[in-house]
Scaffold this active site. Structure first.
Site, PDB file in Angstrom:
ATOM      1  N   GLU A 272       1.564   6.739   8.241  1.00 44.19           N
ATOM      2  CA  GLU A 272       1.968   5.682   9.173  1.00 44.19           C
ATOM      3  C   GLU A 272       3.272   5.019   8.753  1.00 44.19           C
ATOM      4  O   GLU A 272       3.832   4.218   9.498  1.00 44.19           O
ATOM      5  CB  GLU A 272       0.856   4.629   9.320  1.00 44.19           C
ATOM      6  CG  GLU A 272       0.617   3.712   8.126  1.00 44.19           C
ATOM      7  CD  GLU A 272      -0.347   4.307   7.114  1.00 44.19           C
ATOM      8  OE1 GLU A 272      -0.559   5.533   7.168  1.00 44.19           O
ATOM      9  OE2 GLU A 272      -0.880   3.563   6.271  1.00 44.19           O
TER      10      GLU A 272
ATOM     11  N   ASN B 126       4.279   7.887   3.545  1.00 43.18           N
ATOM     12  CA  ASN B 126       3.193   7.501   2.634  1.00 43.18           C
ATOM     13  C   ASN B 126       1.975   8.405   2.891  1.00 43.18           C
ATOM     14  O   ASN B 126       2.001   9.236   3.799  1.00 43.18           O
ATOM     15  CB  ASN B 126       2.862   6.024   2.870  1.00 43.18           C
ATOM     16  CG  ASN B 126       2.116   5.827   4.173  1.00 43.18           C
ATOM     17  OD1 ASN B 126       2.462   6.432   5.172  1.00 43.18           O
ATOM     18  ND2 ASN B 126       1.097   5.009   4.160  1.00 43.18           N
ATOM     19  N   PRO B 127       0.882   8.250   2.130  1.00 43.22           N
ATOM     20  CA  PRO B 127      -0.253   9.176   2.231  1.00 43.22           C
ATOM     21  C   PRO B 127      -0.853   9.384   3.627  1.00 43.22           C
ATOM     22  O   PRO B 127      -1.242  10.492   3.970  1.00 43.22           O
ATOM     23  CB  PRO B 127      -1.290   8.572   1.286  1.00 43.22           C
ATOM     24  CG  PRO B 127      -0.475   7.893   0.248  1.00 43.22           C
ATOM     25  CD  PRO B 127       0.711   7.335   0.967  1.00 43.22           C
ATOM     26  N   CYS B 128      -1.007   8.345   4.391  1.00 47.06           N
ATOM     27  CA  CYS B 128      -1.630   8.567   5.712  1.00 47.06           C
ATOM     28  C   CYS B 128      -0.617   8.667   6.838  1.00 47.06           C
ATOM     29  O   CYS B 128      -0.959   8.670   8.028  1.00 47.06           O
ATOM     30  CB  CYS B 128      -2.653   7.469   5.961  1.00 47.06           C
ATOM     31  SG  CYS B 128      -3.881   7.360   4.627  1.00 47.06           S
TER      32      CYS B 128
ATOM     33  N   GLY C 136      -0.281   3.698  -2.759  1.00 41.56           N
ATOM     34  CA  GLY C 136      -0.298   5.115  -2.413  1.00 41.56           C
ATOM     35  C   GLY C 136       1.134   5.627  -2.359  1.00 41.56           C
ATOM     36  O   GLY C 136       2.036   4.904  -1.959  1.00 41.56           O
TER      37      GLY C 136
ATOM     38  N   PRO D  26      -4.597   3.288   8.912  1.00 40.45           N
ATOM     39  CA  PRO D  26      -5.990   3.699   9.148  1.00 40.45           C
ATOM     40  C   PRO D  26      -6.995   2.545   9.032  1.00 40.45           C
ATOM     41  O   PRO D  26      -8.058   2.599   9.620  1.00 40.45           O
ATOM     42  CB  PRO D  26      -6.243   4.749   8.061  1.00 40.45           C
ATOM     43  CG  PRO D  26      -5.101   4.701   7.126  1.00 40.45           C
ATOM     44  CD  PRO D  26      -3.972   4.003   7.792  1.00 40.45           C
ATOM     45  N   THR D  27      -6.664   1.515   8.275  1.00 44.29           N
ATOM     46  CA  THR D  27      -7.539   0.361   8.025  1.00 44.29           C
ATOM     47  C   THR D  27      -8.925   0.768   7.524  1.00 44.29           C
ATOM     48  O   THR D  27      -9.937   0.173   7.914  1.00 44.29           O
ATOM     49  CB  THR D  27      -7.696  -0.546   9.286  1.00 44.29           C
ATOM     50  OG1 THR D  27      -8.447   0.146  10.292  1.00 44.29           O
ATOM     51  CG2 THR D  27      -6.356  -0.948   9.853  1.00 44.29           C
TER      52      THR D  27
ATOM     53  N   THR E 247     -10.638   0.366   4.724  1.00 50.96           N
ATOM     54  CA  THR E 247     -11.543  -0.662   4.192  1.00 50.96           C
ATOM     55  C   THR E 247     -11.426  -1.998   4.901  1.00 50.96           C
ATOM     56  O   THR E 247     -12.430  -2.681   5.085  1.00 50.96           O
ATOM     57  CB  THR E 247     -11.350  -0.881   2.677  1.00 50.96           C
ATOM     58  OG1 THR E 247     -10.015  -0.598   2.334  1.00 50.96           O
ATOM     59  CG2 THR E 247     -12.279  -0.010   1.880  1.00 50.96           C
TER      60      THR E 247
ATOM     61  N   ALA F 200       0.812  -1.220   0.000  1.00 54.09           N
ATOM     62  CA  ALA F 200       0.000   0.000   0.000  1.00 54.09           C
ATOM     63  C   ALA F 200       0.842   1.266   0.000  1.00 54.09           C
ATOM     64  O   ALA F 200       0.373   2.327  -0.380  1.00 54.09           O
ATOM     65  CB  ALA F 200      -0.926   0.002   1.214  1.00 54.09           C
ATOM     66  N   CYS F 201       2.106   1.149   0.445  1.00 57.67           N
ATOM     67  CA  CYS F 201       2.861   2.376   0.720  1.00 57.67           C
ATOM     68  C   CYS F 201       4.156   2.477  -0.066  1.00 57.67           C
ATOM     69  O   CYS F 201       4.953   1.539  -0.072  1.00 57.67           O
ATOM     70  CB  CYS F 201       3.231   2.432   2.200  1.00 57.67           C
ATOM     71  SG  CYS F 201       1.853   2.132   3.274  1.00 57.67           S
TER      72      CYS F 201
HETATM   73  P1  ADP Z   1      -6.936  -0.618   3.611  1.00 58.08           P
HETATM   74  O1  ADP Z   1      -7.873  -0.657   4.781  1.00 58.08           O
HETATM   75  O2  ADP Z   1      -7.674  -0.445   2.317  1.00 58.08           O
HETATM   76  O3  ADP Z   1      -5.995  -1.762   3.562  1.00 58.08           O
HETATM   77  P2  ADP Z   1      -5.797   1.807   4.822  1.00 58.08           P
HETATM   78  O4  ADP Z   1      -6.995   2.669   4.952  1.00 58.08           O
HETATM   79  O5  ADP Z   1      -5.275   1.152   6.057  1.00 58.08           O
HETATM   80  O6  ADP Z   1      -6.036   0.680   3.707  1.00 58.08           O
HETATM   81  O7  ADP Z   1      -4.637   2.649   4.163  1.00 58.08           O
HETATM   82  C1  ADP Z   1      -3.318   2.172   4.198  1.00 58.08           C
HETATM   83  C2  ADP Z   1      -2.495   2.858   3.177  1.00 58.08           C
HETATM   84  O8  ADP Z   1      -2.909   2.454   1.890  1.00 58.08           O
HETATM   85  C3  ADP Z   1      -2.604   4.355   3.135  1.00 58.08           C
HETATM   86  O9  ADP Z   1      -1.813   4.990   4.081  1.00 58.08           O
HETATM   87  C4  ADP Z   1      -2.122   4.637   1.750  1.00 58.08           C
HETATM   88  O10 ADP Z   1      -0.719   4.581   1.677  1.00 58.08           O
HETATM   89  C5  ADP Z   1      -2.711   3.484   0.981  1.00 58.08           C
HETATM   90  N1  ADP Z   1      -4.008   3.843   0.382  1.00 58.08           N
HETATM   91  C6  ADP Z   1      -5.207   3.906   0.981  1.00 58.08           C
HETATM   92  N2  ADP Z   1      -6.174   4.287   0.118  1.00 58.08           N
HETATM   93  C7  ADP Z   1      -5.567   4.477  -1.056  1.00 58.08           C
HETATM   94  C8  ADP Z   1      -5.977   4.881  -2.355  1.00 58.08           C
HETATM   95  N3  ADP Z   1      -7.242   5.182  -2.655  1.00 58.08           N
HETATM   96  N4  ADP Z   1      -5.033   4.962  -3.295  1.00 58.08           N
HETATM   97  C9  ADP Z   1      -3.773   4.665  -3.037  1.00 58.08           C
HETATM   98  N5  ADP Z   1      -3.323   4.284  -1.865  1.00 58.08           N
HETATM   99  C10 ADP Z   1      -4.184   4.189  -0.873  1.00 58.08           C
END
Ligand code: ADP
Length: 694
Positions: free
Chosen positions: A353, A349-351, A135, A543-544, A546, A101-102
């Protein structure tokens, strides 16, 4: 599973309606021609489990052993005790191979560079990452400021923010596998001459208008916060103009701040001098800020001096007005980066963490803490053994993701495999508290946070040591230079003192957390020295967004959002009630539709005098929790954590900028790595509204 009957699996019963909606919309595989589903939720968990377990074949495991591992992976996912991040669930075993994700990508002050790190190289890299669901985070501070000269064209530079806009538009255009739009973090360090424009890039009239696919954060240093306290001036520095070894003023600063091993610094400097034909202006590698300033001024790199408090107040005003910019504390990030001998972290990364080095990626996954509350002799306690076992397999799974990943670029693959960062996080924390009967805004809850973090970190770190024994350490591992973050964790009392919070932990909560409280880290350090370490970081509180919906629990370490609310969808209005809340109402025979719909008007019961006090205390929602408690939970989870924490400090709409200012100052003193506030209704587009009365 055991309960198979006509293709129906009892594990499916664990999934809520919302979970199924999410899975159906994005995760379950479809036949691309007919668009019919080709898998059920259990088949999805199987796909992921088998795909990731197969990695162990290449480490010499037999077919039977691999099957056992796959079964265990399936077990922890399908029981919703642990889920990997979205890209792993979506892409495992499919044509799209990115499972992380990151990502953090470097941006050099050039159109293109041989290493592929120029502005337009990075733009391309970003598109490739987004296409597959990742992200991206960037530090734009190396770019020369607006109005500066461009030698090759004798023109005028347009500055970092104008380039960010291009990244933003590209993000709009590239949909991730057709499923979601990408997300970015844009960072500018506080010494950059364009910092004022940056701070205002998403507030005031530009709110809801510009850089909509970016979170933005200012990179802040200790020297800056001290200058704010003392009401002093700080320099703005043109990164193009400084001849100090290293790519810019910033790496000059890092050496000045004594993060790195001194011998290592000397070596670095010599190498840089050789490569860049530069002149080292100082005898010693460790210099003070004042000395650095003198040199930068001599070089003509200081463009102006500004009162630190003026900048700080602008940041606060922006955050109060729109939630942007946030702050990342660069010094704290690097001080507690276990492998800071590899280089300096400039971005997240975007959020936020995951603070990462240029080109690094990280895959995340979170344990669902709510699942580990069990009843014993009529009392709710934590099932520590089960939690430890889940963590062990979770870390193994995350580590396998690194090998199973198909990387969009070779630089990303190289950087990722060199340090093997994984991020184990948590979700369902506030629901665990509810099940334990502990209010989120209490010293007891903070104590639970602090010690749970300690336990999760201990188990994850231990798992990584055991993996190293089996499969080898991460290539950049150095047993001596590696910094154990437990050596620098602040004590629980220290956190309370900084926040000036008084109160005692109740004896029952002390007993509850005894197993975590008494863990011995010095022994763990010894083990690390002998057996090695598989992953340079093991934890990260995501953030989790989804995966918490799929698990049917609260997100990350956040408090509950709303107990009951009205959701407006195309076909009508639906009332949604938190099932745990409904359980409590039943206990008190208060689960009548009239009561619930009344509660749904505001989403909370804090002010409702007809609701029993126990319920009112335990079901405190995000906006009713005082900001200090939000922050202290974040600080607690930061102490036992080698990466970062994603947390939003939710504020009521009527909070003032002074509150934001106080929180930002306190955040720095508490040693969190970054901070984001969000004041209710401060943006026009808000996904969830609380209640129906606005
Ligand atoms: P999930 O619950 O979908 O696994 P998180 O809400 O925990 O994801 O987010 C974790 C990380 O995933 C974020 O900090 C970001 O780096 C990446 N991420 C989340 N949403 C997106 C998105 N729409 N596009 C790209 N990266 C994302």
């Amino acid at each position: 599973g055991k309960g198979k009957w006509n293709g129906f699996d009892e594990r499916d019963m664990l999934l809520s309606y919302n979970a199924l909606k999410v899975l159906e919309a994005r995760y379950l595989l479809k036949n691309p021609d007919t668009l019919r589903y080709v898998e059920t939720p259990q088949m999805m968990f199987r796909r992921v489990a088998n795909f990731l377990a197969k990695v162990d074949t290449s480490y010499g495991k037999s077919e039977e052993e691999v099957k056992k591992i796959a079964d265990k992976f399936y077990e922890i996912m399908s029981s919703l005790k642990f889920l990997p991040n979205t890209p792993t669930l979506m892409n495992s075993g499919t044509r799209l191979g990115v499972l992380s994700a990151c990502f953090v990508l470097p941006v050099r002050d050039s159109m293109t560079t041989p290493e592929g790190e120029g502005i337009y190289d990075t733009l391309r890299a970003m598109a490739l990452v987004h296409q597959q669901g990742g992200g991206t985070g960037f530090d734009f501070s190396e770019l020369r400021p607006k109005g500066d000269v461009v030698a090759s064209t004798a023109g005028v530079a347009s500055g970092p923010i104008s380039f960010m806009k291009i990244f933003d538009v590209s993000t709009d255009v590239v949909k991730q596998g057709g499923k979601r739009r990408g997300a970015n973090m844009g960072i500018m360090h506080v010494w950059h001459p364009d910092v004022n424009d940056f701070i205002k890039a998403k507030t005031g009239q530009l709110k809801d208008a510009q850089l909509q696919n970016f979170n933005i954060s200012v990179g802040i240093y200790d020297y800056f916060m001290k200058a704010v306290e003392r009401d002093e001036e700080v320099p703005l520095v043109n990164p193009r103009k400084t001849r100090v070894p290293g790519s810019n003023w910033d790496s000059y600063m890092v050496k000045a701040r004594g993060y790195m091993d001194e011998e290592y610094i000397q070596e670095l400097i010599l190498k840089e001098l050789e490569e860049k034909d530069a002149v080292w202006l100082d005898e010693s590698s460790v210099i003070t800020l004042d000395e650095a300033m003198v040199i930068a001024e001599k070089e003509g790199a200081v463009t102006s001096k500004v009162n630190a408090r003026v900048i700080f107040d602008e940041i606060v005003k922006g955050a109060w007005d729109s939630g942007d910019p946030g702050i990342v504390f660069i010094d704290e990030i690097n001080r507690r980066h276990p492998i800071n001998y590899i280089g300096k972290i400039q971005a997240t990364n975007p959020c936020a963490e995951e603070p990462l080095l240029p080109w690094e990626s990280c895959n995340l996954g979170s344990v669902n803490l709510e699942k580990f509350v069990i009843e014993k002799e009529g009392k709710a306690i934590i099932d520590w053994d089960s939690l430890a076992d889940t963590i062990r397999y979770a870390v193994r799974m995350l580590d396998n993701v690194i090998d199973a990943n198909r990387y969009p670029l070779k630089q990303i693959e190289e950087a990722t495999k060199k340090t093997r960062k994984v991020g184990l996080g948590v979700m369902g924390f506030s629901r665990l508290l509810v099940r334990l009967g502990i209010p989120y805004d209490s010293v007891d809850a903070l104590y639970v946070s602090y010690n749970l973090a300690k336990f999760v970190y201990y188990q994850a770190f231990h798992a990584s040591i055991e993996l190293a024994k089996e499969k080898g350490s991460f290539p950049a591992y150095d047993p001596v230079l590696y910094r154990d973050i437990f050596d620098t964790a602040r004590s629980f009392n220290e956190l309370l003192e900084v926040a000036k919070l008084k109160g005692e932990v109740s004896p029952s909560v002390k007993r509850l957390m005894e197993r975590a409280e008494s863990l011995d880290f010095s022994q763990l350090k010894g083990e690390r020295m002998i057996k090695g370490l598989r992953n340079s970081t093991v934890m990260s509180i995501a953030p989790t967004g989804t995966i918490s919906i799929i698990s049917g629990t609260s997100s990350g370490i956040e408090p509950l959002f709303a107990l009951a609310f009205i959701r407006n969808v195309a076909v009508g209005k639906f009332m949604e009630v938190d099932p745990l809340f409904l359980e409590y109402l039943k206990r008190y025979e208060m689960d009548d539709p009239e009561v619930v719909s009344k509660i749904a008007e505001t989403g909370s019961v804090a002010e409702n005098v007809f609701i029993p006090r126990t319920i009112r205390n335990v079901f405190r929602t995000a906006h009713e929790v005082a900001p200090e408690y939000h922050l202290l939970h974040q600080a607690s989870w930061q102490q036992w954590n080698d990466s970062g924490v994603s947390k939003t400090i939710n504020l009521k709409s009527e909070e003032t900028p002074e509150t934001v200012s106080k929180i930002y100052m306190m955040a720095w003193r508490l040693g969190v790595k970054g901070i984001t506030v969000y004041r209710d209704k401060s943006k026009s587009q808000q996904v969830i509204y609380f209640g129906i009365k606005k």
